[in-house]
Design an enzyme around this catalytic site. Structure first.
Site, PDB file in Angstrom:
ATOM      1  N   ASN A  66      47.732 -40.622  -2.449  1.00 53.95           N
ATOM      2  CA  ASN A  66      48.780 -41.366  -3.147  1.00 53.95           C
ATOM      3  C   ASN A  66      49.371 -42.508  -2.309  1.00 53.95           C
ATOM      4  O   ASN A  66      49.549 -43.616  -2.785  1.00 53.95           O
ATOM      5  CB  ASN A  66      49.867 -40.430  -3.654  1.00 53.95           C
ATOM      6  CG  ASN A  66      50.523 -39.626  -2.550  1.00 53.95           C
ATOM      7  OD1 ASN A  66      49.958 -39.414  -1.479  1.00 53.95           O
ATOM      8  ND2 ASN A  66      51.734 -39.165  -2.797  1.00 53.95           N
ATOM      9  N   GLU A  75      53.328 -31.360   4.955  1.00 53.04           N
ATOM     10  CA  GLU A  75      54.185 -31.769   3.850  1.00 53.04           C
ATOM     11  C   GLU A  75      53.453 -31.450   2.564  1.00 53.04           C
ATOM     12  O   GLU A  75      52.362 -31.988   2.311  1.00 53.04           O
ATOM     13  CB  GLU A  75      54.514 -33.257   3.912  1.00 53.04           C
ATOM     14  CG  GLU A  75      55.477 -33.670   2.818  1.00 53.04           C
ATOM     15  CD  GLU A  75      55.352 -35.121   2.423  1.00 53.04           C
ATOM     16  OE1 GLU A  75      55.618 -35.423   1.234  1.00 53.04           O
ATOM     17  OE2 GLU A  75      54.966 -35.947   3.267  1.00 53.04           O
ATOM     18  N   CYS A 117      55.057 -37.465  -3.661  1.00 57.04           N
ATOM     19  CA  CYS A 117      55.545 -36.105  -3.446  1.00 57.04           C
ATOM     20  C   CYS A 117      57.060 -36.018  -3.547  1.00 57.04           C
ATOM     21  O   CYS A 117      57.613 -34.976  -3.934  1.00 57.04           O
ATOM     22  CB  CYS A 117      55.080 -35.583  -2.082  1.00 57.04           C
ATOM     23  SG  CYS A 117      55.593 -36.641  -0.715  1.00 57.04           S
TER      24      CYS A 117
END
Length: 490
Positions: free
Chosen positions: A159, A258, A292
Protein backbone atom coordinates in the site's frame (compact mmCIF):
# COMPACT_ATOMS: atom_id res chain seq x y z
CA UNK A 1 27.73 10.21 -7.83
CA UNK A 2 25.69 8.86 -10.78
CA UNK A 3 22.16 10.21 -11.01
CA UNK A 4 20.58 8.10 -13.75
CA UNK A 5 17.76 5.75 -12.77
CA UNK A 6 16.69 2.97 -15.09
CA UNK A 7 13.20 3.23 -16.52
CA UNK A 8 11.37 2.11 -13.40
CA UNK A 9 8.42 0.61 -15.22
CA UNK A 10 8.93 -1.45 -18.39
CA UNK A 11 12.21 -2.71 -16.94
CA UNK A 12 13.13 -6.38 -16.88
CA UNK A 13 14.39 -6.31 -13.32
CA UNK A 14 16.74 -8.78 -11.61
CA UNK A 15 17.39 -9.60 -7.96
CA UNK A 16 19.86 -7.45 -6.04
CA UNK A 17 22.19 -9.73 -4.05
CA UNK A 18 25.59 -8.50 -2.93
CA UNK A 19 25.26 -5.41 -5.16
CA UNK A 20 25.01 -7.69 -8.17
CA UNK A 21 21.85 -7.78 -10.26
CA UNK A 22 21.24 -11.47 -10.85
CA UNK A 23 18.54 -13.84 -12.05
CA UNK A 24 16.76 -16.14 -9.66
CA UNK A 25 18.22 -19.57 -9.07
CA UNK A 26 14.88 -20.95 -10.25
CA UNK A 27 15.08 -19.00 -13.49
CA UNK A 28 11.40 -18.04 -13.46
CA UNK A 29 9.84 -14.57 -13.72
CA UNK A 30 6.67 -12.85 -12.45
CA UNK A 31 4.73 -10.24 -14.41
CA UNK A 32 4.10 -6.95 -12.61
CA UNK A 33 0.71 -5.53 -13.57
CA UNK A 34 -0.76 -2.09 -12.99
CA UNK A 35 -4.13 -1.73 -11.24
CA UNK A 36 -4.90 1.11 -13.67
CA UNK A 37 -5.88 -1.34 -16.43
CA UNK A 38 -4.28 -4.61 -15.25
CA UNK A 39 -1.74 -4.60 -18.07
CA UNK A 40 1.83 -5.83 -17.63
CA UNK A 41 4.37 -3.10 -16.89
CA UNK A 42 7.48 -5.12 -16.07
CA UNK A 43 8.72 -8.53 -14.95
CA UNK A 44 10.75 -9.50 -11.90
CA UNK A 45 12.41 -12.76 -10.88
CA UNK A 46 10.41 -15.34 -8.98
CA UNK A 47 12.90 -15.76 -6.16
CA UNK A 48 13.55 -19.17 -4.64
CA UNK A 49 14.61 -20.18 -1.14
CA UNK A 50 18.19 -20.50 -2.42
CA UNK A 51 18.06 -16.82 -3.36
CA UNK A 52 16.95 -15.94 0.16
CA UNK A 53 19.90 -17.93 1.53
CA UNK A 54 22.31 -16.16 -0.82
CA UNK A 55 20.97 -12.75 0.18
CA UNK A 56 21.31 -13.46 3.90
CA UNK A 57 24.85 -14.80 3.35
CA UNK A 58 25.85 -11.63 1.52
CA UNK A 59 24.22 -9.45 4.15
CA UNK A 60 25.93 -11.21 7.04
CA UNK A 61 29.33 -10.86 5.38
CA UNK A 62 28.80 -7.23 4.44
CA UNK A 63 27.48 -6.24 7.84
CA UNK A 64 30.71 -7.16 9.60
CA UNK A 65 32.52 -4.50 7.56
CA UNK A 66 29.70 -1.96 7.39
CA UNK A 67 29.31 -1.70 11.17
CA UNK A 68 32.97 -0.61 11.39
CA UNK A 69 32.49 2.28 8.98
CA UNK A 70 32.85 5.71 10.61
CA UNK A 71 29.48 7.24 11.57
CA UNK A 72 30.04 10.14 9.21
CA UNK A 73 30.41 7.82 6.22
CA UNK A 74 27.23 5.95 7.07
CA UNK A 75 25.39 9.25 7.42
CA UNK A 76 26.74 10.49 4.09
CA UNK A 77 25.21 7.53 2.26
CA UNK A 78 21.79 8.29 3.75
CA UNK A 79 22.15 11.95 2.80
CA UNK A 80 23.00 11.01 -0.78
CA UNK A 81 19.97 8.72 -1.02
CA UNK A 82 17.83 11.62 0.20
CA UNK A 83 19.20 13.85 -2.57
CA UNK A 84 18.56 11.17 -5.18
CA UNK A 85 14.99 10.77 -3.94
CA UNK A 86 14.41 14.50 -4.31
CA UNK A 87 16.06 14.63 -7.75
CA UNK A 88 13.86 11.83 -9.08
CA UNK A 89 10.65 12.68 -7.20
CA UNK A 90 8.46 13.13 -10.28
CA UNK A 91 9.58 9.84 -11.80
CA UNK A 92 9.08 7.99 -8.53
CA UNK A 93 5.60 9.48 -8.00
CA UNK A 94 4.69 8.39 -11.53
CA UNK A 95 5.95 4.87 -10.84
CA UNK A 96 3.93 4.68 -7.62
CA UNK A 97 0.87 5.60 -9.68
CA UNK A 98 1.54 2.90 -12.25
CA UNK A 99 2.58 0.11 -9.90
CA UNK A 100 0.52 0.79 -6.76
CA UNK A 101 -2.39 2.86 -8.10
CA UNK A 102 -1.28 5.85 -6.03
CA UNK A 103 -2.88 9.18 -6.84
CA UNK A 104 -0.55 12.16 -7.21
CA UNK A 105 -1.53 13.43 -3.75
CA UNK A 106 -0.78 10.08 -2.15
CA UNK A 107 2.42 9.52 -4.12
CA UNK A 108 3.73 12.96 -3.19
CA UNK A 109 2.95 12.34 0.48
CA UNK A 110 4.71 8.98 0.28
CA UNK A 111 7.88 10.40 -1.25
CA UNK A 112 7.88 13.20 1.35
CA UNK A 113 7.54 10.67 4.17
CA UNK A 114 10.34 8.59 2.66
CA UNK A 115 12.58 11.63 2.65
CA UNK A 116 11.71 12.31 6.28
CA UNK A 117 12.71 8.76 7.26
CA UNK A 118 16.01 9.14 5.41
CA UNK A 119 16.80 12.53 6.90
CA UNK A 120 16.11 11.28 10.42
CA UNK A 121 18.15 8.12 9.84
CA UNK A 122 21.13 10.19 8.71
CA UNK A 123 21.30 11.68 12.22
CA UNK A 124 21.42 8.31 13.98
CA UNK A 125 25.10 7.36 13.47
CA UNK A 126 26.27 10.49 15.31
CA UNK A 127 23.62 10.29 18.02
CA UNK A 128 24.23 6.65 18.92
CA UNK A 129 26.48 7.11 21.91
CA UNK A 130 26.96 4.98 24.99
CA UNK A 131 25.42 5.89 28.31
CA UNK A 132 26.86 5.83 31.81
CA UNK A 133 24.76 4.02 34.38
CA UNK A 134 24.76 4.10 38.19
CA UNK A 135 26.47 1.45 40.28
CA UNK A 136 25.87 0.05 43.76
CA UNK A 137 29.51 -1.10 43.93
CA UNK A 138 32.10 1.49 45.01
CA UNK A 139 34.45 2.78 42.30
CA UNK A 140 32.71 0.87 39.51
CA UNK A 141 31.79 2.65 36.29
CA UNK A 142 28.97 1.18 34.19
CA UNK A 143 28.76 1.93 30.50
CA UNK A 144 25.91 0.79 28.29
CA UNK A 145 26.71 0.76 24.59
CA UNK A 146 24.58 -0.39 21.69
CA UNK A 147 25.81 -2.62 18.87
CA UNK A 148 24.04 -3.17 15.54
CA UNK A 149 21.65 -6.10 15.75
CA UNK A 150 23.17 -7.64 12.60
CA UNK A 151 20.96 -8.55 9.65
CA UNK A 152 17.45 -7.12 9.39
CA UNK A 153 14.87 -8.97 7.31
CA UNK A 154 12.29 -6.52 5.93
CA UNK A 155 8.96 -7.82 4.62
CA UNK A 156 7.15 -4.82 3.19
CA UNK A 157 3.54 -4.16 2.06
CA UNK A 158 2.00 -3.00 -1.21
CA UNK A 159 0.00 0.00 0.00
CA UNK A 160 2.84 2.44 0.85
CA UNK A 161 5.64 0.31 -0.60
CA UNK A 162 8.44 2.87 -0.77
CA UNK A 163 7.96 4.70 2.52
CA UNK A 164 7.15 1.65 4.64
CA UNK A 165 10.17 -0.20 3.27
CA UNK A 166 12.44 2.79 3.86
CA UNK A 167 10.96 3.23 7.35
CA UNK A 168 12.86 0.05 8.28
CA UNK A 169 15.77 0.08 5.83
CA UNK A 170 17.03 3.62 6.50
CA UNK A 171 17.50 3.31 10.29
CA UNK A 172 18.75 -0.26 9.94
CA UNK A 173 21.52 0.82 7.57
CA UNK A 174 22.30 3.98 9.55
CA UNK A 175 22.80 1.94 12.72
CA UNK A 176 25.32 -0.41 11.07
CA UNK A 177 23.07 -3.28 10.05
CA UNK A 178 22.68 -5.02 6.70
CA UNK A 179 19.27 -5.71 5.17
CA UNK A 180 17.42 -8.32 3.15
CA UNK A 181 14.15 -7.02 1.64
CA UNK A 182 11.25 -9.17 0.48
CA UNK A 183 8.81 -6.68 -1.15
CA UNK A 184 5.14 -7.43 -1.71
CA UNK A 185 4.43 -9.34 -4.91
CA UNK A 186 2.18 -6.51 -6.15
CA UNK A 187 4.83 -3.78 -5.73
CA UNK A 188 8.31 -5.29 -6.11
CA UNK A 189 9.77 -2.21 -7.80
CA UNK A 190 8.85 0.66 -5.47
CA UNK A 191 8.82 -1.69 -2.47
CA UNK A 192 12.34 -3.05 -2.92
CA UNK A 193 14.24 -2.86 -6.20
CA UNK A 194 14.07 0.93 -6.35
CA UNK A 195 15.35 1.11 -2.77
CA UNK A 196 18.36 -1.04 -3.67
CA UNK A 197 19.02 1.02 -6.80
CA UNK A 198 19.01 4.30 -4.85
CA UNK A 199 21.46 2.93 -2.29
CA UNK A 200 23.66 1.54 -5.06
CA UNK A 201 23.71 4.94 -6.76
CA UNK A 202 24.65 6.54 -3.44
CA UNK A 203 27.70 4.31 -3.14
CA UNK A 204 26.58 1.92 -0.42
CA UNK A 205 29.11 -0.94 -0.08
CA UNK A 206 28.12 -4.22 -1.68
CA UNK A 207 25.88 -6.59 0.21
CA UNK A 208 24.47 -4.12 2.74
CA UNK A 209 21.07 -3.90 1.02
CA UNK A 210 19.74 -6.98 -0.80
CA UNK A 211 16.36 -7.58 -2.46
CA UNK A 212 14.67 -10.86 -3.33
CA UNK A 213 11.36 -10.60 -5.19
CA UNK A 214 8.90 -13.44 -5.46
CA UNK A 215 5.71 -15.01 -4.18
CA UNK A 216 5.35 -14.87 -0.41
CA UNK A 217 3.79 -18.34 -0.47
CA UNK A 218 7.05 -19.71 -1.89
CA UNK A 219 9.80 -17.76 -0.11
CA UNK A 220 8.05 -16.00 2.76
CA UNK A 221 8.60 -18.76 5.30
CA UNK A 222 12.33 -18.95 4.58
CA UNK A 223 12.57 -15.17 4.78
CA UNK A 224 10.90 -15.04 8.21
CA UNK A 225 12.56 -18.12 9.72
CA UNK A 226 16.08 -17.66 8.39
CA UNK A 227 18.71 -18.39 11.06
CA UNK A 228 20.79 -15.38 9.95
CA UNK A 229 17.94 -12.92 10.54
CA UNK A 230 18.53 -10.99 13.77
CA UNK A 231 15.36 -8.90 13.45
CA UNK A 232 12.30 -9.33 11.24
CA UNK A 233 10.51 -6.08 10.38
CA UNK A 234 7.06 -6.85 8.96
CA UNK A 235 4.18 -4.65 7.85
CA UNK A 236 1.00 -6.34 6.69
CA UNK A 237 -2.19 -8.07 7.74
CA UNK A 238 -2.67 -9.55 11.18
CA UNK A 239 -3.29 -13.01 9.76
CA UNK A 240 -0.03 -13.13 7.84
CA UNK A 241 1.74 -11.34 10.69
CA UNK A 242 0.81 -14.07 13.16
CA UNK A 243 2.34 -16.66 10.85
CA UNK A 244 5.51 -14.61 10.31
CA UNK A 245 5.81 -13.98 14.05
CA UNK A 246 5.55 -17.68 14.85
CA UNK A 247 8.28 -18.56 12.37
CA UNK A 248 10.58 -15.82 13.65
CA UNK A 249 9.92 -16.74 17.28
CA UNK A 250 11.05 -20.30 16.64
CA UNK A 251 14.48 -18.84 15.80
CA UNK A 252 14.29 -16.46 18.80
CA UNK A 253 14.43 -13.61 16.29
CA UNK A 254 13.49 -10.11 17.45
CA UNK A 255 10.44 -8.64 15.70
CA UNK A 256 8.98 -5.27 14.78
CA UNK A 257 5.49 -5.80 13.38
CA UNK A 258 2.82 -3.34 12.29
CA UNK A 259 -0.36 -5.26 11.59
CA UNK A 260 -4.02 -4.55 10.88
CA UNK A 261 -6.34 -1.91 12.25
CA UNK A 262 -10.03 -1.10 12.62
CA UNK A 263 -9.59 2.55 13.45
CA UNK A 264 -12.47 4.61 14.90
CA UNK A 265 -13.18 8.30 14.25
CA UNK A 266 -15.12 9.47 17.34
CA UNK A 267 -17.12 12.67 16.83
CA UNK A 268 -18.68 14.09 20.01
CA UNK A 269 -21.77 16.33 20.06
CA UNK A 270 -19.69 19.45 20.82
CA UNK A 271 -17.33 18.90 17.86
CA UNK A 272 -17.12 21.22 14.89
CA UNK A 273 -18.98 19.03 12.39
CA UNK A 274 -17.34 20.54 9.32
CA UNK A 275 -13.85 20.01 10.74
CA UNK A 276 -14.72 16.44 11.70
CA UNK A 277 -16.04 15.76 8.19
CA UNK A 278 -12.90 17.27 6.63
CA UNK A 279 -10.74 14.96 8.73
CA UNK A 280 -13.02 11.99 8.21
CA UNK A 281 -13.00 12.41 4.44
CA UNK A 282 -9.21 12.53 4.18
CA UNK A 283 -8.69 9.78 6.78
CA UNK A 284 -11.05 7.44 4.95
CA UNK A 285 -10.39 8.03 1.28
CA UNK A 286 -6.65 8.73 0.91
CA UNK A 287 -5.25 5.97 -1.34
CA UNK A 288 -8.73 4.47 -1.64
CA UNK A 289 -8.67 3.66 2.08
CA UNK A 290 -5.84 1.18 1.57
CA UNK A 291 -3.91 2.40 4.58
CA UNK A 292 -3.44 0.50 7.84
CA UNK A 293 -4.14 3.69 9.82
CA UNK A 294 -7.08 4.89 7.69
CA UNK A 295 -10.49 5.34 9.26
CA UNK A 296 -12.52 2.15 9.27
CA UNK A 297 -15.49 3.35 11.38
CA UNK A 298 -17.05 6.78 11.99
CA UNK A 299 -18.62 6.87 15.46
CA UNK A 300 -20.84 9.96 15.62
CA UNK A 301 -23.05 11.28 18.43
CA UNK A 302 -26.72 10.80 17.64
CA UNK A 303 -27.51 14.52 18.02
CA UNK A 304 -25.32 15.42 15.02
CA UNK A 305 -25.48 12.08 13.24
CA UNK A 306 -27.79 13.08 10.36
CA UNK A 307 -25.85 16.28 9.69
CA UNK A 308 -22.54 14.44 9.68
CA UNK A 309 -23.78 11.68 7.37
CA UNK A 310 -25.27 14.17 4.91
CA UNK A 311 -22.12 16.31 4.75
CA UNK A 312 -19.77 13.32 4.50
CA UNK A 313 -21.85 11.72 1.73
CA UNK A 314 -22.06 15.00 -0.19
CA UNK A 315 -18.30 15.46 -0.04
CA UNK A 316 -17.56 11.82 -0.89
CA UNK A 317 -19.89 11.91 -3.89
CA UNK A 318 -17.81 14.72 -5.42
CA UNK A 319 -14.42 12.99 -5.13
CA UNK A 320 -13.00 12.39 -8.63
CA UNK A 321 -12.51 8.71 -9.46
CA UNK A 322 -10.16 7.65 -12.23
CA UNK A 323 -6.64 7.18 -13.51
CA UNK A 324 -4.23 7.98 -10.67
CA UNK A 325 -1.84 9.66 -13.11
CA UNK A 326 -4.42 12.43 -13.59
CA UNK A 327 -3.60 15.25 -11.17
CA UNK A 328 -7.31 15.77 -10.41
CA UNK A 329 -7.95 12.18 -9.34
CA UNK A 330 -8.58 11.51 -5.65
CA UNK A 331 -9.85 7.91 -5.82
CA UNK A 332 -7.68 5.58 -7.90
CA UNK A 333 -7.95 1.83 -8.41
CA UNK A 334 -8.05 -0.92 -5.80
CA UNK A 335 -4.82 -2.94 -5.89
CA UNK A 336 -6.32 -6.14 -7.38
CA UNK A 337 -9.52 -8.04 -8.12
CA UNK A 338 -9.58 -10.13 -4.95
CA UNK A 339 -9.31 -7.00 -2.80
CA UNK A 340 -12.07 -5.30 -4.79
CA UNK A 341 -14.34 -8.33 -4.56
CA UNK A 342 -13.89 -8.46 -0.81
CA UNK A 343 -14.83 -4.78 -0.50
CA UNK A 344 -17.95 -5.22 -2.63
CA UNK A 345 -18.91 -8.20 -0.48
CA UNK A 346 -18.57 -6.10 2.70
CA UNK A 347 -20.85 -3.44 1.24
CA UNK A 348 -23.48 -5.93 0.07
CA UNK A 349 -23.48 -7.80 3.37
CA UNK A 350 -23.78 -4.56 5.34
CA UNK A 351 -26.80 -3.51 3.28
CA UNK A 352 -28.35 -6.95 3.81
CA UNK A 353 -27.78 -6.49 7.55
CA UNK A 354 -29.70 -3.19 7.59
CA UNK A 355 -27.15 -0.57 6.56
CA UNK A 356 -28.04 2.03 3.94
CA UNK A 357 -25.89 3.33 1.08
CA UNK A 358 -25.85 7.13 1.17
CA UNK A 359 -23.50 7.39 -1.80
CA UNK A 360 -21.31 5.06 -3.85
CA UNK A 361 -21.38 1.30 -3.72
CA UNK A 362 -20.77 0.74 -7.42
CA UNK A 363 -17.59 -0.19 -9.25
CA UNK A 364 -16.08 -0.51 -12.71
CA UNK A 365 -13.04 -2.72 -13.19
CA UNK A 366 -10.85 -1.98 -10.13
CA UNK A 367 -12.40 1.44 -9.49
CA UNK A 368 -14.76 1.36 -6.51
CA UNK A 369 -16.87 4.43 -5.84
CA UNK A 370 -16.26 6.19 -2.50
CA UNK A 371 -19.01 4.76 -0.34
CA UNK A 372 -20.76 6.13 2.75
CA UNK A 373 -22.97 3.76 4.73
CA UNK A 374 -25.47 4.91 7.39
CA UNK A 375 -27.52 3.07 10.01
CA UNK A 376 -24.54 0.81 10.62
CA UNK A 377 -23.78 -1.13 13.78
CA UNK A 378 -20.46 -2.48 14.98
CA UNK A 379 -21.48 -6.01 14.03
CA UNK A 380 -22.06 -5.31 10.35
CA UNK A 381 -19.54 -6.56 7.79
CA UNK A 382 -18.07 -3.20 6.78
CA UNK A 383 -17.54 -2.23 10.43
CA UNK A 384 -16.35 -5.38 12.19
CA UNK A 385 -13.76 -6.18 9.49
CA UNK A 386 -10.71 -4.19 8.46
CA UNK A 387 -12.19 -3.40 5.06
CA UNK A 388 -9.09 -1.60 3.66
CA UNK A 389 -11.04 0.33 1.04
CA UNK A 390 -12.93 3.57 0.27
CA UNK A 391 -15.82 2.78 2.60
CA UNK A 392 -17.11 4.92 5.47
CA UNK A 393 -19.55 3.13 7.81
CA UNK A 394 -21.15 5.71 10.14
CA UNK A 395 -22.32 4.41 13.52
CA UNK A 396 -24.39 6.47 16.01
CA UNK A 397 -23.79 6.57 19.76
CA UNK A 398 -25.64 8.18 22.67
CA UNK A 399 -22.95 8.73 25.33
CA UNK A 400 -19.21 8.97 25.84
CA UNK A 401 -19.25 5.57 27.52
CA UNK A 402 -20.97 4.00 24.53
CA UNK A 403 -18.48 5.63 22.14
CA UNK A 404 -15.58 4.16 24.09
CA UNK A 405 -17.22 0.73 24.16
CA UNK A 406 -17.84 0.80 20.42
CA UNK A 407 -14.31 1.99 19.69
CA UNK A 408 -12.84 -0.88 21.72
CA UNK A 409 -15.10 -3.64 20.36
CA UNK A 410 -12.47 -4.94 17.96
CA UNK A 411 -9.43 -7.19 18.15
CA UNK A 412 -7.35 -4.33 16.78
CA UNK A 413 -5.76 -1.39 18.55
CA UNK A 414 -3.73 0.57 16.05
CA UNK A 415 -5.00 4.16 15.88
CA UNK A 416 -8.01 6.37 16.59
CA UNK A 417 -9.16 9.97 16.38
CA UNK A 418 -11.47 11.97 18.65
CA UNK A 419 -13.16 15.27 17.80
CA UNK A 420 -14.52 17.58 20.49
CA UNK A 421 -14.74 21.28 21.29
CA UNK A 422 -13.08 20.50 24.60
CA UNK A 423 -9.55 19.12 24.32
CA UNK A 424 -9.49 17.69 27.84
CA UNK A 425 -12.69 15.74 27.20
CA UNK A 426 -11.34 14.35 23.95
CA UNK A 427 -8.09 13.44 25.70
CA UNK A 428 -10.02 11.65 28.46
CA UNK A 429 -11.87 9.55 25.89
CA UNK A 430 -8.63 8.89 24.03
CA UNK A 431 -7.09 7.63 27.27
CA UNK A 432 -9.78 4.95 27.39
CA UNK A 433 -9.49 3.83 23.78
CA UNK A 434 -7.28 0.76 23.45
CA UNK A 435 -4.99 1.94 20.66
CA UNK A 436 -1.34 2.82 20.33
CA UNK A 437 -1.92 6.18 18.61
CA UNK A 438 -4.67 8.72 19.37
CA UNK A 439 -5.18 11.92 17.35
CA UNK A 440 -7.27 14.75 18.82
CA UNK A 441 -9.27 16.88 16.34
CA UNK A 442 -7.48 15.21 13.44
CA UNK A 443 -7.50 11.80 11.75
CA UNK A 444 -5.05 8.89 12.15
CA UNK A 445 -3.01 9.14 8.93
CA UNK A 446 -0.02 10.73 10.60
CA UNK A 447 3.61 9.65 10.90
CA UNK A 448 6.76 11.28 12.23
CA UNK A 449 10.15 9.54 12.06
CA UNK A 450 11.01 10.61 15.62
CA UNK A 451 7.71 9.52 17.21
CA UNK A 452 7.09 5.83 18.10
CA UNK A 453 4.57 4.26 15.71
CA UNK A 454 2.73 1.07 16.58
CA UNK A 455 -0.41 -0.53 17.93
CA UNK A 456 -1.79 -2.73 20.65
CA UNK A 457 -3.73 -5.99 20.78
CA UNK A 458 -3.78 -7.66 17.34
CA UNK A 459 -2.30 -4.58 15.65
CA UNK A 460 1.31 -5.51 16.13
CA UNK A 461 4.42 -6.11 18.19
CA UNK A 462 6.89 -3.38 19.03
CA UNK A 463 7.06 0.01 17.38
CA UNK A 464 8.77 1.73 14.48
CA UNK A 465 10.41 5.17 14.43
CA UNK A 466 12.37 7.18 16.97
CA UNK A 467 14.01 5.64 19.99
CA UNK A 468 11.80 2.56 19.61
CA UNK A 469 13.37 1.51 16.31
CA UNK A 470 16.88 2.32 17.56
CA UNK A 471 16.35 -0.12 20.42
CA UNK A 472 14.84 -2.70 18.07
CA UNK A 473 17.72 -2.56 15.56
CA UNK A 474 20.53 -2.51 18.13
CA UNK A 475 21.52 -4.63 21.12
CA UNK A 476 22.77 -3.29 24.46
CA UNK A 477 26.17 -4.28 25.77
CA UNK A 478 27.17 -3.61 29.39
CA UNK A 479 30.77 -2.69 30.20
CA UNK A 480 31.65 -2.45 33.87
CA UNK A 481 34.99 -0.89 34.73
CA UNK A 482 36.39 -1.29 38.24
CA UNK A 483 38.61 1.76 38.81
CA UNK A 484 40.07 0.64 42.17
CA UNK A 485 40.88 -2.75 43.62
CA UNK A 486 37.70 -4.42 44.77
CA UNK A 487 37.35 -6.36 48.03
CA UNK A 488 35.55 -9.70 47.72
CA UNK A 489 33.94 -11.70 50.57
CA UNK A 490 36.27 -14.71 50.00
Amino acid sequence: MPVELPELANEQWRLCIGNKWVDSNAGERIPVTTPIDQSEIATVPAGATDDIDDAYDEAATAQRKWKEMPPGERAAVLEDVTKLLQTHEDEIVSTLAIEAGSTRVKGTIEVENTGNFLEYASTLPAELRGKVGPSSIPDKENRIERDPAGVIGVISPWNFPLSLTMRAVAPAVALGNAVVIKPATETPITGGLLVAKLFEMAGLPEGVVNVVTGHGSEIGDRMAAHPDADVIAFTGSTGVGRHVSKLAAEQLTEQAMELGGNNPHVVLEDADVDDAVDAGLFGTFLHQGQVCISLNRHLVHESIYDEYVEKLATRADKLPVGDPRDSETVIGPIINESQRDELVDYIERTVAQGGEIETGGGFEDLYLEPTVLSQVTNEMAAACNEHFGPIAPVIPFASDREAIRLANETEYGLAASVHSGEISRAKDIGDQIEAGMIHINDQPINSSPRIPFGGRKASGLGQFNGEAIVKKFTEPKWFSIQTTQRTYPF
